[in-house]
Design an enzyme around this catalytic site. Structure first.
Site, PDB file in Angstrom:
ATOM      1  N   ASP A 175      53.334-113.502 -79.966  1.00  0.00           N
ATOM      2  CA  ASP A 175      54.513-114.352 -79.858  1.00  0.00           C
ATOM      3  C   ASP A 175      54.122-115.334 -79.115  1.00  0.00           C
ATOM      4  OD1 ASP A 175      53.992-112.780 -77.693  1.00  0.00           O
ATOM      5  OD2 ASP A 175      56.135-112.992 -76.849  1.00  0.00           O
TER       6      ASP A 175
ATOM      7  N   GLU B 147      55.536-109.868 -75.633  1.00  0.00           N
ATOM      8  CA  GLU B 147      54.141-110.498 -74.074  1.00  0.00           C
ATOM      9  C   GLU B 147      55.279-111.307 -74.327  1.00  0.00           C
ATOM     10  OE1 GLU B 147      51.063-111.996 -71.230  1.00  0.00           O
ATOM     11  OE2 GLU B 147      52.139-113.233 -72.866  1.00  0.00           O
TER      12      GLU B 147
HETATM   13  N1  BES Z   1      48.568-115.874 -70.730  1.00  0.00           N
HETATM   14  C1  BES Z   1      49.366-115.815 -70.002  1.00  0.00           C
HETATM   15  C2  BES Z   1      48.989-115.393 -68.565  1.00  0.00           C
HETATM   16  C3  BES Z   1      48.524-116.007 -67.564  1.00  0.00           C
HETATM   17  C4  BES Z   1      47.906-116.939 -67.995  1.00  0.00           C
HETATM   18  C5  BES Z   1      47.101-115.317 -67.194  1.00  0.00           C
HETATM   19  C6  BES Z   1      47.054-117.687 -67.759  1.00  0.00           C
HETATM   20  C7  BES Z   1      46.698-116.055 -66.558  1.00  0.00           C
HETATM   21  C8  BES Z   1      46.105-117.131 -66.134  1.00  0.00           C
HETATM   22  C9  BES Z   1      50.321-114.897 -70.593  1.00  0.00           C
HETATM   23  O1  BES Z   1      51.179-114.946 -72.148  1.00  0.00           O
HETATM   24  C10 BES Z   1      52.327-115.481 -69.340  1.00  0.00           C
HETATM   25  O2  BES Z   1      52.095-116.252 -70.116  1.00  0.00           O
HETATM   26  N2  BES Z   1      52.237-114.253 -69.524  1.00  0.00           N
HETATM   27  C11 BES Z   1      53.717-114.060 -68.605  1.00  0.00           C
HETATM   28  C12 BES Z   1      54.554-113.278 -68.785  1.00  0.00           C
HETATM   29  C13 BES Z   1      55.536-112.826 -68.301  1.00  0.00           C
HETATM   30  C14 BES Z   1      56.616-113.483 -69.024  1.00  0.00           C
HETATM   31  C15 BES Z   1      56.061-110.990 -68.519  1.00  0.00           C
HETATM   32  C16 BES Z   1      53.622-114.879 -67.413  1.00  0.00           C
HETATM   33  O3  BES Z   1      52.567-114.706 -66.847  1.00  0.00           O
HETATM   34  O4  BES Z   1      54.140-115.909 -66.463  1.00  0.00           O
HETATM   35 MN    MN Z   2      52.179-116.765 -72.196  1.00  0.00          MN
END
Ligand code: BES
Ligand code: MN
Length: 443
Positions: A77, A142
Site C-alpha cells: 500500500d 502499513e
Molecule cells: N517506510 C516508512 C517508515 C520509515 C521511513 C522508517 C523512513 C524509517 C525511515 C513507513 O512506510 C511509514 O511511512 N510509516 C508511517 C507509519 C504510520 C502511518 C503508522 C510513518 O512513519 O508515518
Molecule cells: Mn510510508
C-alpha cells in the site's frame, strides 16, 4: 540493467494502491493479486489472504527442517499522492529519468520489497534452492497503521513462525553506503473536535459572549509545547530511555552533511531540544506534532463568523519505553486541563505502534551487517530512525523475533511527498542485498 526486472517494477508501481482511500479498494485488491502472481513466478507458493481490511500476500519457498526461517516483510500500500499538481509526472505512471524512477510507492515500499522478491527468484533460478526457509509477507495497510496485521499474525502464528524478520523500508545514510537501522520511533495519533455553538454565528452579533472553537483549538495546541520545543504534557518523558553513550559517540561520527536537514527541507533554521543534535532529535527523542488543524472560513477574502467547530489532528512519535496507550491518556488529561471555558471537546483515538530498538551485535545483526558489507563494499552505518513501522515491535511481541532493517531509501527520495523516487541502482543493489542476506543468514 535487467529490463525484465525494471518492467516488473513499472507494472507494480502502476497500481494506485492507496490504503487510506476507500475509492481505491479495488486497486489495492488488484495490486495484491499481481503481487501473488509475481511471487509465484519467482518460485514461491503464494496466496492472497483476506482480512477485515486490505489483503495480506504471503509466499513461501519449500521449507526444509533444520534451516533458519526468515520472514521478509514489506507493504504494497502507498500514501495518497496529493497534491497532484506538484508532481512533474503523474504519480501512477512511472517515469525513468537520470537513473531514478519517479512514482508514488517507488521507494516506500514497492521498489524495496520487489527487490527482495526478485532476489529470491534469481537465487532459486541460479541455484535451484535458497539457503534458508523464507516467508515473504507483504501487507496492504502499513500506511494506515497495520490495523489487521496483528490479529493475522496471531491467527497464523504457527504458519508464520520464524527465527528473524528482515525488512527494507527504512533509509540509507547516503547513496552507496549500506545502512543498518537498529531502532525506530513509535507513533500514536489522536483527533480533537472542538465544538461550540450549534451553528456558525455572526461574529459581530455574538462575538464576545460565545467562545470561539477555533481560538480554543489554538489554545489547546499552543499548550502542548514549551517555548524551547520540549513537550509540556505532564509525565510525557517519564519512561523515555536515555540515549546510550556509544550511540551518541558513533552517531556524531556518521557521514551526515551538517546542513543536510536544512538543505533537504528548505526550513529557515533548525528547531528543537538544544541539548541534542539533529540526528539525536530525529532518531531518539519523542515529539508532539500537529498534522492538521482547521475550522472556520477557508475561502477567499473575509467572512465575519464564529465557527461552530474546529479540529486538530495530532500525532506523537515515541521512543523506548513509552507506551502509546499511556501517552494518549496523558495527552487527553492535558488537553482537558487546557481547554478554555465555553467549548466541548470530543477525542477520537487513532492508530498506534510502539518504538523498537534491538542490539545490532546479535548473531543475526552481524549477519545483516555482513550482507550489507558484501553488497556495498564497505562497513555499514549503524543508525536509528525517526519513522515508524508499527508492526516491527509486534513481530517481537507476537512471534518473539527481532527485525533486521536494511533500508534502501535515500535522504532525497521524497517519500510521502510529490515526486517520490527510487534510485534504480538501489533497486538492483537491493536484489543483490537479498541474495547476500539469505546467504549470510543461512550460515
Ligand atoms: N517506510 C516508512 C517508515 C520509515 C521511513 C522508517 C523512513 C524509517 C525511515 C513507513 O512506510 C511509514 O511511512 N510509516 C508511517 C507509519 C504510520 C502511518 C503508522 C510513518 O512513519 O508515518
Ligand atoms: Mn510510508
Amino acid at each position: 540493467m535487467n529490463e525484465a526486472q525494471l518492467d516488473d517494477l513499472i507494472a507494480y508501481l502502476k497500481f494506485p494502491s492507496v490504503s487510506t482511500d476507500s475509492t481505491h479498494s479495488g486497486d489495492v485488491l488488484q495490486c495484491a493479486g499481481w503481487l501473488r502472481n509475481k511471487m509465484a513466478s519467482q518460485g514461491l507458493e503464494a496466496k492472497v489472504h483476506e482480512t477485515d481490511g486490505h489483503p495480506v500476500v504471503v509466499g513461501k519457498n519449500r521449507h526444509v527442517e533444520g534451516r533458519p526461517t526468515v520472514m521478509i516483510y514489506g507493504h504494497y500500500d502507498v500514501q495518497p499522492a496529493d497534491p497532484l499538481e506538484l508532481w512533474d509526472s503523474p504519480p501512477f505512471e512511472p517515469r525513468v529519468e537520470d537513473g531514478k524512477i519517479y512514482a508514488r510507492g517507488s521507494t516506500d515500499n514497492k521498489g524495496q520489497n520487489l527487490a527482495h522478491i526478485l532476489g529470491i527468484g534469481e537465487m532459486i533460478a541460479a541455484e535451484g534452492d535458497l539457503p534458508v526457509n523464507v516467508i515473504v509477507l507483504v501487507e496492504g495497510e502499513e500506511e494506515i497503521g497495520s490495523p489487521n496485521l496483528e490479529p493475522f499474525l496471531k491467527e497464523h502464528k504457527q504458519d508464520l513462525a520464524c527465527d528473524i524478520v528482515a525488512v527494507s523500508d527504512t533509509g540509507m545514510l547516503a547513496a552507496g553506503l549500506g545502512t543498518f537501522t537498529y531502532g525506530l520511533r513509535g507513533i500514536t495519533c489522536m483527533e480533537l473536535k472542538v465544538r461550540g455553538p450549534e451553528m456558525d454565528l455572526h461574529s459581530g452579533v455574538f462575538g464576545g459572549s460565545v467562545a470561539n472553537p477555533a481560538t480554543a483549538a489554538a489554545q489547546i495546541v499552543a499548550s502542548l509545547h514549551h517555548a524551547d520545543g520540549t513537550i509540556a504534557v505532564e509525565g510525557f518523558y517519564d519512561r523515555v530511555l536515555p540515549l546510550q553513550e556509544w550511540e551518541r559517540e558513533s552517531w556524531a561520527g556518521l557521514p551526515v552533511p551538517p546542513d543536510e536537514t536544512l538543505s533537504l527541507t528548505g526550513a529557515p533554521e533548525l528547531f528543537g531540544e538544544s541539548e541534542y543534535t539533529d540526528t539525536e532529535r530525529r532518531w531518539a527523542r519523542p515529539t508532539a506534532e500537529v498534522n492538521g488543524i482547521g475550522g472556520g472560513y477557508q475561502g477567499e477574502g473575509s467572512k465575519t463568523v464564529i465557527p461552530a467547530e474546529a479540529f486538530v489532528k495530532l500525532s506523537f512519535r515515541l521512543v523506548p519505553d513509552q507506551d502509546p496507550g499511556e501517552i494518549l491518556d496523558l495527552v487527553r488529561n492535558h488537553c482537558e486541563k487546557y481547554t478554555p471555558k465555553g467549548v466541548n471537546v470530543d477525542y477520537e483515538l487513532g492508530h498506534s505502534g510502539k518504538a523498537y530498538v534491538m542490539d545490532p551485535q546479535t548473531g543475526f545483526g552481524k549477519a545483516a551487517q555482513k550482507a550489507l558489507k558484501n553488497t556495498f563494499g564497505s562497513e555499514p552505518a549503524l543508525i536509528r530512525e525517526g519513522g515508524s513501522i508499527p508492526i516491527v515491535q509486534t513481530f517481537k511481541d507476537v512471534l518473539g523475533v527481532d527485525t533486521l532493517l536494511l533500508g534502501l531509501a535515500l535522504p532525497d527520495c521524497r517519500i510521502h511527498s510529490p515526486n517520490e523516487n527510487f534510485l534504480l541502482q538501489n533497486f538492483f543493489d537491493g536484489i543483490r542485498l537479498n541474495r547476500e542476506l539469505l546467504k549470510a543468514l543461512g550460515q
